[in-house]
Design an enzyme around this catalytic site. Structure first.
Site, short mmCIF file in Angstrom:
data_model
loop_
_atom_site.label_atom_id
_atom_site.label_comp_id
_atom_site.label_asym_id
_atom_site.label_seq_id
_atom_site.Cartn_x
_atom_site.Cartn_y
_atom_site.Cartn_z
N GLU A 148 0.84 -1.20 0.00
CA GLU A 148 0.00 0.00 0.00
C GLU A 148 0.87 1.25 0.00
OE1 GLU A 148 -4.15 -1.18 2.31
OE2 GLU A 148 -2.57 -0.16 3.43
N CYS A 149 0.60 2.17 -0.89
CA CYS A 149 1.25 3.48 -0.94
C CYS A 149 2.77 3.31 -0.92
CB CYS A 149 0.74 4.37 0.19
SG CYS A 149 1.02 6.13 -0.10
N GLY A 150 3.44 3.60 0.18
CA GLY A 150 4.88 3.43 0.23
C GLY A 150 5.31 2.01 -0.07
N TYR B 180 3.73 -0.02 -2.04
CA TYR B 180 3.55 -0.13 -3.48
C TYR B 180 4.77 0.42 -4.22
CZ TYR B 180 1.34 1.03 -8.04
OH TYR B 180 1.02 1.18 -9.37
N SER C 41 -1.17 -0.71 -4.65
CA SER C 41 -1.72 0.56 -5.13
C SER C 41 -1.42 1.63 -4.10
CB SER C 41 -3.23 0.46 -5.35
OG SER C 41 -3.94 0.56 -4.13
#
Length: 435
Positions: free
Chosen positions: A325-327, A329, A423
């Site tokens: 997730e985010c970082g 990803y 993502s």
């Protein structure tokens, strides 16, 4: 329900410092407290946990179903603890659609509201300000005020006199003190784990709050909450595996406590490892979770963490499910460009290169629906908050179809290659069923 919502007219009034001080001060007095954070914040809860000695759960009135909020409160009030929730933004500020305010949360849980007012640039005007907030919604009970950043005894006397005229109790008075300011960076406060003197700061905040605080009144209004039915056993986000290895250090710290708790309640075994310490995920893990954080600040170290890299590549080769997730990803991608424009090689498990040198803010609630082949089954709520941008993408299947809080179609987001997916979305809860 015994509890309080610590709110303010706007961001920047000092809610977090006041909440930390209250949590520590109540704990010193032998009061069992349970901390909470309204909204999707993933930084403040670590501060709350440090101040209270108890894990902090999120209570998000937009992204969480009412039953999850109720379940979180049921878990937290075990043992007759007082729930102390810090609001987000201003009391009546919500998502882009106007829903999900801290006031909505107070009503849902039956909590009294204590309003923190930055009084540094006002005197008698405090009365119409507080009166407006107290009377704006009949179902929201503003039970008292904490006056923050008060300049002098004379200033305090003027503020108290003004509030007496509208019969608004003053819970506490805190003077102006530069030492009560926490450092910030681009996503919010500098993380709790990066403060070498955090305990001293929290103790100082507790001293400041305690100097002129009516604790007897505070506990009385905390226990005047309304009874709300609750249950801890509810439908939750499915765990991504039976034995999940979770990355956890200052580069991967944005995991929601309620999600990990939910995975455990569904039978998952969770272990932790530190990529920054060049650790590998547990050998028996059948799933790996890389949460968000600040990989852009540690990209050089991550690119040189050879054991971490080898462990992740081996897991991917064995078909272990990997989700970022985010970082997380960004780290699953081919490369990460830092603020200075230097590219650092990442794991190369997803065909994406991200850049913090090309900054653009992405912020807001999301509703995401898994696309064919994704290892998620249902539509979920999520939050997106980052400054990095995607500078290149290769071939890969998309992970989610996304909408914002207003229902605007954001297209397909994220990437998936086999059992590796990620993502920018921080998943929060299962989406509410359509009305």
């Amino acid at each position: 329900m015994s509890g309080l919502l610590i709110a303010a007219p706007s961001s920047g009034a000092g809610k977090t410092t006041v909440t930390l001080g209250l949590l520590r001060a109540l704990r010193r007095r032998g009061v069992a407290v349970a901390p909470g954070k309204a909204g999707p914040d993933y930084i403040d809860p670590a501060f709350h946990a440090a101040a209270s000695g108890t894990p902090c759960l999120n209570f998000d009135p937009w992204a969480m179903r009412p039953e999850l909020i109720s379940a979180n409160s049921a878990l937290h009030r075990f043992g007759d603890r007082i729930l102390v929730i810090e609001a987000m933004m201003g009391l009546f500020d919500g998502a882009a659609d106007g829903k999900g305010t801290a006031a909505d949360l107070a009503t849902q849980l039956g909590l009294s509201v204590v309003l923190v007012v930055d009084a540094s640039r006002m005197s008698q005007s405090v009365a119409p300000l507080v009166s407006g907030f107290a009377g704006f919604r009949a179902d929201v009970r503003v039970a008292g005020v904490i006056l923050n950043k008060v300049g002098s005894e004379r200033h305090e006397a003027m503020l108290r006199q003004a509030l007496e005229a509208i019969r608004m109790p003053v819970v506490a008075v805190i003077g102006g003190d530069k030492a009560l300011t926490l450092p910030e960076r681009h996503l919010g406060l500098v993380q709790a784990g990066e403060h070498a003197t955090l305990e001293n700061f929290i103790d100082h905040a507790a001293d400041a709050v305690s100097e002129e605080c009516n604790f007897e009144f505070l506990l009385r209004i905390a226990r005047q909450g309304l009874n709300r039915p609750s249950a801890a056993n509810i439908d939750r986000l499915m765990p991504i595996g039976a034995r999940i290895a979770v990355a956890r250090d200052v580069a991967f710290s944005f995991s929601y406590e309620h999600m990990l708790l939910g995975w455990r309640r569904r039978g998952a075994d969770i272990s932790f490892f530190s990529p920054l310490a060049d650790e590998v995920p547990a050998a028996n893990a059948d799933a790996i979770y890389l949460p968000g954080g600040y990989p852009e600040l540690h990209a050089g170290r991550l690119s040189q963490a050879q054991s971490f890299r080898a462990g992740m590549l081996d897991a991917a080769a064995r078909g272990i499910r990997i989700y970022g997730e985010c970082g997380g990803y960004m780290v699953l991608g081919d490369g990460l460009i830092d603020a200075q424009g230097s590219r650092h090689e990442m794991l190369g498990l997803l065909p994406v290169v991200t850049s913090y040198a090309e900054r653009r803010r992405h912020l807001g609630y999301r509703r995401v629906t898994p696309l064919d082949g994704a290892f998620f089954a249902r539509t979920m709520t999520a939050h997106e908050f980052h400054y990095s941008t995607v500078v290149s993408e290769g071939e890969g299947k998309r992970l989610f179809a996304a909408q914002d809080a207003l229902g605007t179609d954001l297209g397909a987001v994220g990437l998936r290659r086999g059992q590796v997916a990620g993502s920018y979305m921080h998943l929060i809860d299962l989406a509410r069923a359509a009305a």
